[in-house]
Design a protein around this motif. Sequence first.
Motif, PDB file in Angstrom:
ATOM      1  N   ALA A 544      29.192  -6.212  36.162  1.00 19.50           N
ATOM      2  CA  ALA A 544      27.756  -6.378  36.408  1.00 19.50           C
ATOM      3  C   ALA A 544      27.487  -6.635  37.884  1.00 19.50           C
ATOM      4  O   ALA A 544      26.517  -6.133  38.452  1.00 19.50           O
ATOM      5  N   VAL A 545      28.379  -7.405  38.517  1.00 22.30           N
ATOM      6  CA  VAL A 545      28.218  -7.653  39.949  1.00 22.30           C
ATOM      7  C   VAL A 545      28.488  -6.382  40.746  1.00 22.30           C
ATOM      8  O   VAL A 545      27.756  -6.036  41.677  1.00 22.30           O
ATOM      9  N   LEU A 546      29.555  -5.661  40.375  1.00 15.92           N
ATOM     10  CA  LEU A 546      29.843  -4.391  41.058  1.00 15.92           C
ATOM     11  C   LEU A 546      28.677  -3.425  40.896  1.00 15.92           C
ATOM     12  O   LEU A 546      28.334  -2.680  41.824  1.00 15.92           O
ATOM     13  N   SER A 547      28.070  -3.439  39.717  1.00 17.32           N
ATOM     14  CA  SER A 547      26.914  -2.577  39.482  1.00 17.32           C
ATOM     15  C   SER A 547      25.759  -2.939  40.407  1.00 17.32           C
ATOM     16  O   SER A 547      25.099  -2.067  40.984  1.00 17.32           O
ATOM     17  N   SER A 548      25.520  -4.230  40.553  1.00 14.35           N
ATOM     18  CA  SER A 548      24.437  -4.660  41.438  1.00 14.35           C
ATOM     19  C   SER A 548      24.750  -4.309  42.891  1.00 14.35           C
ATOM     20  O   SER A 548      23.873  -3.886  43.646  1.00 14.35           O
ATOM     21  N   MET A 549      26.015  -4.464  43.268  1.00 12.83           N
ATOM     22  CA  MET A 549      26.415  -4.084  44.617  1.00 12.83           C
ATOM     23  C   MET A 549      26.190  -2.589  44.838  1.00 12.83           C
ATOM     24  O   MET A 549      25.722  -2.167  45.893  1.00 12.83           O
ATOM     25  N   ALA A 550      26.535  -1.774  43.854  1.00 11.61           N
ATOM     26  CA  ALA A 550      26.335  -0.328  43.970  1.00 11.61           C
ATOM     27  C   ALA A 550      24.860   0.012  44.080  1.00 11.61           C
ATOM     28  O   ALA A 550      24.462   0.919  44.822  1.00 11.61           O
ATOM     29  N   GLN A 581      25.264   9.129  33.501  1.00 12.34           N
ATOM     30  CA  GLN A 581      24.428   7.941  33.283  1.00 12.34           C
ATOM     31  C   GLN A 581      24.553   7.029  34.489  1.00 12.34           C
ATOM     32  O   GLN A 581      25.622   6.904  35.076  1.00 12.34           O
ATOM     33  N   CYS A 582      23.456   6.371  34.839  1.00 12.56           N
ATOM     34  CA  CYS A 582      23.514   5.396  35.912  1.00 12.56           C
ATOM     35  C   CYS A 582      24.176   4.124  35.384  1.00 12.56           C
ATOM     36  O   CYS A 582      24.522   4.022  34.217  1.00 12.56           O
ATOM     37  N   ASN A 583      24.304   3.115  36.244  1.00 11.77           N
ATOM     38  CA  ASN A 583      24.988   1.885  35.849  1.00 11.77           C
ATOM     39  C   ASN A 583      24.279   1.164  34.710  1.00 11.77           C
ATOM     40  O   ASN A 583      24.886   0.349  34.013  1.00 11.77           O
ATOM     41  N   HIS A 584      23.002   1.442  34.522  1.00  9.59           N
ATOM     42  CA  HIS A 584      22.232   0.766  33.490  1.00  9.59           C
ATOM     43  C   HIS A 584      22.113   1.602  32.218  1.00  9.59           C
ATOM     44  O   HIS A 584      21.379   1.237  31.308  1.00  9.59           O
ATOM     45  N   GLY A 585      22.818   2.727  32.172  1.00 11.98           N
ATOM     46  CA  GLY A 585      22.831   3.551  30.970  1.00 11.98           C
ATOM     47  C   GLY A 585      21.776   4.631  30.911  1.00 11.98           C
ATOM     48  O   GLY A 585      21.735   5.399  29.958  1.00 11.98           O
ATOM     49  N   ARG A 586      20.914   4.715  31.925  1.00 10.79           N
ATOM     50  CA  ARG A 586      19.882   5.745  31.918  1.00 10.79           C
ATOM     51  C   ARG A 586      20.469   7.079  32.393  1.00 10.79           C
ATOM     52  O   ARG A 586      21.415   7.098  33.173  1.00 10.79           O
ATOM     53  N   PRO A 587      19.899   8.197  31.972  1.00 10.33           N
ATOM     54  CA  PRO A 587      20.422   9.493  32.426  1.00 10.33           C
ATOM     55  C   PRO A 587      20.162   9.685  33.912  1.00 10.33           C
ATOM     56  O   PRO A 587      19.131   9.265  34.443  1.00 10.33           O
TER      57      PRO A 587
END
Length: 605
Positions: A544-550, A581-587
Motif C-alpha cells: 500500500a505504501v509502495l502504491s502511494s509512492m508510485a 489495472q492501476c494500483n487501485h484496481g481500476r482499468p
Amino acid sequence: MSEHTPHIRPIIRQLDDSVANRIAAGEVVERPASAVKELVENALDAGARRIDVTISQGGKSLIRVVDDGCGMTAEDLPLALSRHATSKIDGSDLLNIHSFGFRGEALPSLGAVGRLKITSRALQDGAEIRVTAGKAEAVRPAPANRGTIVELRDLFFATPARLKFLRSERAETQAIADVIRRLAMAEPSVGFTLSDEDRLIFRADAEQGDLFDALHARLSRVMGRDFIDNAIRVDAERDGVRLTGFAALPTYSRGAAVAQHVFVNTRPVRDKLLTGALRAGYFDVLPSGRYPAAVLFIDCDPHFVDVNVHPSKAEVRFRQPDLVRGLVVSTLRNTLAQESRRASDTVGAATLAAFRSEETAQSPGFRYQMEYRPPASALQAAHRAQAPDFQGFSESPSARFEPVPEQVVPADAPLGAARAQIHENYIVAQTSDGMVLVDQHAAHERLVYERLKAQAAQNGIAAQALLIPEIVELPDEDAARVLSIADDLAGLGLQIEAFGAGAVAVREIPALLGKLDAAALIRDIADDLAEQGASDRLKARVDAVLSSMACHGSVRSGRRMTADEMNALLREMERTPRSGQCNHGRPTWVKLSLSDIERLFGRKD
C-alpha cells in the motif's frame, strides 16, 4: 441451612432408530436444498447421465429426483433406508473416497422427517418402498425405467418445529437452484433440469468434448456468457495436485463473493483456506470492496484430503495445506500477470453504452481509500528510483518519459500507435482492428508500482530498528504460529524473535511504514494464521505504501505528452505484468473494436 438436592445418576439408554435418524436429519438436512444436494449426489454416484429435479413450494411439499443411473434391486431398497448402509465404501480405508456420499445417512434421515418413496430398477423388474416418519412399509413391485426415482413429500412434517426456521418459498427455491448449478459445474458431462412443477427453472444439457471444452460450455450456461468471455483458463500442477478451471479478469469483479466456486475432487466446498487463497491470488489487482469471480477445480489423490470433517461435507482438510494454498495463489497471480493486457469486455461494453446513452454508463463502482501515507523520505527515494524517467524531486514532479527517437510502431502492437492526447490525460491509440483509450496517470502509476515492487523484492525492504523492542503478549499457540514465519516477515522488514513463553519481541519494523502499531499488526497476523494458515497482512501494508509512492511519482493528469512519449508508455505497458489495472484496481485502458465503432455510426447492423 438448606438441604442440597440429592444427585440423581443419569441412566444411559440406547436411542431407537427413529430418534437417531431425526437427530441425523438435523445435521444432514438443514433445509430443502440440503435434501436436494444429497439426492442429486446419490444420483451422480449411481452413474447417472441425466438428472431431473422437480420441486413444489420451495421443496417443502415436494422434491422429486429422477435419474438414469444403475438403479437398485428390491433387496437393496430396505438396506438403502438403514443408517450407515452404503455401497460407496467398504470401511477398510476411510480416506479413499471417490464418491460424493459415503456415510449412508441421507435416505434414512429424509425418511425420518418426511414422506419418502423410492422407485428403482436395476437390470430386472422395478420395485418400490415407502417410509413415513421413519416407519418403512414392505417392498412392492412397481413399473420403472432403468434408474431411480426418489420422491420426498411434506419435508419436516414429522418435526414441525423445523419448518419455522425455513425461509420464504422464493428463497428456498433459489437455494435449491444454487445447489443444482454448483453440481452442474462439477459434472459438465451430465444433463440437469430443475422445474417448479410446470415451470422450468434451470436446464443444462450434457456437454461434449474434452475437460476444458465441456467446462467452457457448461460455465457459459451456468455462470453466463459475460463470465466466460472475461475468464482466463487456469491449468497448473504441483507435487500431484492439479488446479484447473477459469478465473475472471480483475475488471470483471463482483460486489460480493457470490461468483466464487471451488471444487475438490469434483466436490463443491466452501473452505476458508481455499477462499483465502483465491482472494490472495487477486491481491494487488482488485480495489477494496470488490471480489474476484472464479470456478476452480483441485484434483488430488483422495488420501491427500480428508472430506469427512463436516456433516454436510462442505469443508475439507488437506494433508499439506501450504502446498495447495501456494499452488492456487501463485497460479492465479502468474496467470493474471500473463493476461494483464487483455481488457475485460465489461469495460468496453460500459464505454459503448456511454456513447449510446445520454446518461453516463459506469463500470462497476470502484472505491479506494488510502490507508497508509508514506513519509516524505520514502517518496523521495521512490522518485529517485525512477531514473532516467525522473531527474529530481519536487512537490510537483514532471514525471515524464524521456523522448525517444521517432520509430515505426509494430503493426501487431497490442496497444497500437498513439494518435492523440485528449484533455491532457487520455491517450488515443489506433490498433489494427480498432482503437484504445488509455488513462496516462493510471497506466504509469502501475508501471512505477511494478518497478518499485521488483526493486523491493531484489534488495529487500529497509528495516528501522526500535530503540526499545516492543513485547507482544500472545497465547502460546498464536506466538508459535507467528514465530514460524519469522523469516518471511524479516524479508518484509519486520524483525521478531521469541521472548519467553507466549510472547514475541518486535525489534525492527519496515522503514516505509513510519509509525506502526506493531502489537496490533502481530495480533492480526496471528489471527490470519489461525484462520487461514497464512497471512498477507504485512505485505499488503508495504505494498500500500509502495502504491502511494508510485501514485506520487507517476505521470500526472493534465501533463502534455509528445507522440514519442505516449508510444513509449504504450510499449512499456505491453511489457509490464498487470498493466491492465492501476494500483487501485481500476482499468488503465479500454479497447473498442472497429466493428463496434461502425455500429455506433450505423455503418453495421
